[in-house]
Design an enzyme around this catalytic site. Structure first.
Site, PDB file in Angstrom:
ATOM      1  N   ASP A 342      59.659  81.868  33.411  1.00 12.41           N
ATOM      2  CA  ASP A 342      60.986  82.259  32.957  1.00 12.41           C
ATOM      3  C   ASP A 342      61.773  82.875  34.117  1.00 12.41           C
ATOM      4  OD1 ASP A 342      62.908  82.940  30.728  1.00 12.41           O
ATOM      5  OD2 ASP A 342      62.432  84.974  31.397  1.00 12.41           O
ATOM      6  N   GLU A 384      61.733  77.663  35.500  1.00 15.62           N
ATOM      7  CA  GLU A 384      63.083  77.689  34.953  1.00 15.62           C
ATOM      8  C   GLU A 384      63.952  78.112  36.136  1.00 15.62           C
ATOM      9  OE1 GLU A 384      65.475  79.553  31.166  1.00 15.62           O
ATOM     10  OE2 GLU A 384      64.324  80.930  32.413  1.00 15.62           O
TER      11      GLU A 384
END
Length: 710
Positions: A342, A384
């Protein structure tokens, strides 16, 4: 004596180890019950060196509950927030009983003070804090092995442990919403039916809900609020007092037995402790200055490139060691196969700017050490590739062997199939692997993780049913969530009984699924999208632990048809090797493997790509060597409302052997038509009929043809 960090049972006793560079004293606190306020025993730890604190207890066994109290300077202006009144979670705890209670005692500051950022709250937090659990690491793995599926063969299924399993009628009631539920035969059979090779789980590290959510009776359902980087979230386990570890391992073992890899969505960019007014739960009280990025001219404030109040400082050896140790633990002890990071650029920020945020660098210490690690370098690593700091959008910038989420693929696919003009060239680039982003040496199409919908944003069904977000249930006046959805309602916002609109929406979903599976790269499917799952237009359902987010397995006829279609298209992809290239198609010269064609069969020219009135083009994929039956593909695309007729390239006859052998004739055969929903995965199917010299493609549809002997 074990001195590696965490609590370790060796069959005779437990070694407890904690890292804090600036602590003055550390106490280990033992408890009998998760709700206990006071410890039944408190033991002073010994400093082994300038960082490590240790104690060994020979009378402690697995199942023992514990926490830490750490004393040191309380000087927020200098970055120190030690507070012995706060019971702290071991950042290396292998299991945690749950999350903290939303009480004022968990905060190290007094929110009622005149200057709360610099204030001190001495209220004891012991009763409001969860407890860490000593675990026995032994587990009967048997002949378990990592599947190690090549990237070119990988199909990722993004899923939420609770949301995927909670309402499945064939998962035992006691196991719904848990790791055990994920291991249920009904779930694994569903994944295999879709051809899934890797399940990517939304965060399963122990979660702590933010105060602004609990005050509205909501929770952080997605889980991007980490309390413990080693502990499986207790709320996803049948047994919350240490049993979550074995339950998670059993799930991994079951997935591996089915040939499915387990990937974790991990949140190492920030923690649940928030900003300078946030709670003191773990790292903030253990050694705030050694774990977080702080503002250089005001160390009472946190540098924030995550939008969540704080950012882990991976320039710091202690923070970097914490993350790398956590990753190794999940691979070596829990046997997961890879990670999706993330806000990955936050992990590569190094140095300082005037706000302490640093600059993204590919040679940042974390990246360098990760790639040098012999265990981690062999796992699947997915970024990401954006954070919210300056220069934070880094799609295409990560080095091999990283793969990256490609939001450009999502947006362009959605825009093309809702009928936008002027996107043909970009759409063609996305279909062929996004060479503009991933065309550097040692990268290729599989560097791109393609998706048309994921947890963050509209579901696939909502992308075709809503033009605007509807996040009112989140309690933020619909201000949250992204406004750039590239979606289309096809005539009515939200639910409708109009059969014409429903037919268009079904076709739009088929188009997006076909685009995902026919494109070069690594496809990722969001859980429930194969079932037409809707969130009622909520494109930021991070706090909706209810029917809004849970997968509904009670399917109507249209949903069953979509499920069958997705499975068939996934099977078609597996049968067609040219859709899984590890190198970008070549467009010119003797080694050409791709041709771009107009509907009249002629080659696309520069002006054709720029023609805003054009509504279709064709992609002709051919093998590098002598054409082989079934290896030649023609994809016909029409993103306009009216049918388009395509002239097909001739499939010339050729001899199977010498001059005396019969000539084998080949013809184009229809394998996929999103206008009708027909998919023919295998050439062995007798229903395949040769296409004519030209093929009509219905409005908002695509047709895929392959060449075969007739």
């Amino acid at each position: 004596m074990r001195t590696d960090l965490g609590a370790h049972w060796d069959g005779r006793g437990v070694d407890f180890n904690l890292a804090s560079r600036h602590a003055e004293d550390v106490d280990l606190c033992l408890f009998d019950h998760p709700d206990d306020t006071r410890a039944v025993r408190r033991v002073a730890m010994t400093a082994l060196d300038d960082v490590r604190w240790h104690v060994r207890l020979d009378d402690v066994r697995p199942g023992q509950l514990y926490g830490y109290r750490v004393r040191g300077p309380y000087s927020p202006q200098e970055g120190h927030r030690f507070n012995a009144a706060k019971l702290l979670v071991d950042p290396y705890a292998r299991a945690i009983t749950g999350g903290p209670q939303p009480e004022p005692s968990i905060f190290g500051v007094d929110h009622e003070a005149v200057a709360p950022a610099l204030s001190y709250n001495g209220t004891d937090s012991g009763g409001a804090m969860p407890k860490c659990v000593v675990v026995d690491a032994a587990f009967a793995w048997g002949d378990d092995a990592h599947p190690r599926t090549p990237w070119s063969e990988t199909l990722i299924y993004e899923a939420h442990v609770r949301g995927l399993t909670l309402q499945h009628p064939d998962v035992p009631k006691a196991h719904r919403g848990t790791y055990a539920g994920l291991a249920a035969p009904a779930i694994i059979d569903h994944l295999k039916r879709l051809g899934v090779t890797a399940i990517e789980l939304l965060p399963v590290h122990q979660i702590a809900d933010e105060g602004h959510l609990t005050s509205r009776n909501l929770t952080n359902y997605w889980g991007y609020s980490t309390l413990g980087f080693f502990a499986p979230h207790a709320g996803y386990a049948v047994n919350h007092r240490g049993g979550q570890v074995d339950e998670f391992k059993s799930m991994v073992k079951a997935m591996h037995a089915a040939g499915i890899e387990v990937l974790l969505d991990v949140v190492y960019n920030h923690t649940a402790e928030g900003n300078h007014l946030g709670p003191t739960l773990s790292l903030k009280g253990i050694d705030n200055r050694a774990y977080y990025r702080l503002m250089p001219h005001n160390r009472s404030r946190y540098a924030d490139v995550t939008g969540c109040g704080n950012t882990l400082d991976l320039d710091s050896p202690l923070a970097r060691r914490l993350v790398l140790d956590s990753l190794r633990y999940w691979v070596e002890e829990m046997r997961v196969d890879g990670f999706r990071f993330d806000l990955a650029p936050a992990l590569g920020r190094t140095g300082e700017d005037h706000e302490g945020r640093g600059r993204f660098r590919l040679d940042a210490p974390f990246f360098e050490e990760l790639m040098a690690d012999p265990v981690l370098a062999r796992t699947k690593l997915i970024a990401e590739p954006w954070d919210v700091g300056p220069g934070g959008y880094r799609v295409g910038d990560f080095p091999p062997p990283w793969r990256e989420w490609n939001d450009r693929f999502r947006d362009t696919a959605r825009r093309f199939w809702r009928g936008d003009t002027g996107v043909h060239a970009d759409f063609a680039t996305r279909l062929m692997g996004s060479s503009d982003l991933f065309g550097r040496p040692e990268r290729g199409p599989t560097a791109s993780v393609n998706f048309v919908a994921c947890h963050d944003g509209f579901t696939l069904a909502d992308t075709t049913a809503y033009a605007h977000k509807h996040n009112e249930a989140n309690g933020e006046d619909n201000r949250d969530g992204h406004g750039h959805n590239c979606s289309h309602s096809w005539g009515v916002e939200g639910p409708t009984d109009d059969p014409a609109i429903l037919a268009l929406r079904a076709r739009a979903q088929r188009n997006l699924i076909a685009t995902l599976f026919l494109a070069q790269g690594v496809p990722m499917l969001g859980h429930g999208d194969e079932l037409g799952r809707t969130q009622g237009g909520n494109n930021n359902a991070y706090c909706q632990d209810n029917e809004t987010s849970w997968v509904d397995w009670d399917l109507d006829e249209a949903q069953r048809a979509l499920l069958a279609y997705v499975g068939a298209v996934a099977q078609l992809r597996r049968h067609l090797r040219p859709l899984r290239h590890q190198a970008f198609p070549v467009g010119e010269g003797k080694q050409a493997t791709i041709r771009w064609l107009r509907p009249d069969g002629e080659a696309m020219q520069v002006d054709d790509w720029r023609n805003s009135k054009a509504r279709g083009f064709a992609i002709h994929l051919v093998p590098r060597a002598e054409p082989v039956a079934g290896e030649e593909i023609l994809l016909l695309l029409n993103n306009g409302p009216r049918p388009v007729a395509y002239k097909l390239p001739k499939a010339s006859p050729r001899a199977a052997g010498g001059p005396s052998t019969p000539v084998i004739r080949f013809a184009w055969q229809r394998r996929l038509d999103t206008g009708t929903g027909i998919v023919v995965p295998s050439v062995d199917d007798d229903t395949i009929a040769p296409a004519a010299a030209s093929v009509q493609v219905e409005g908002y549809a695509l047709v895929l043809l392959t060449r075969h002997a007739v």
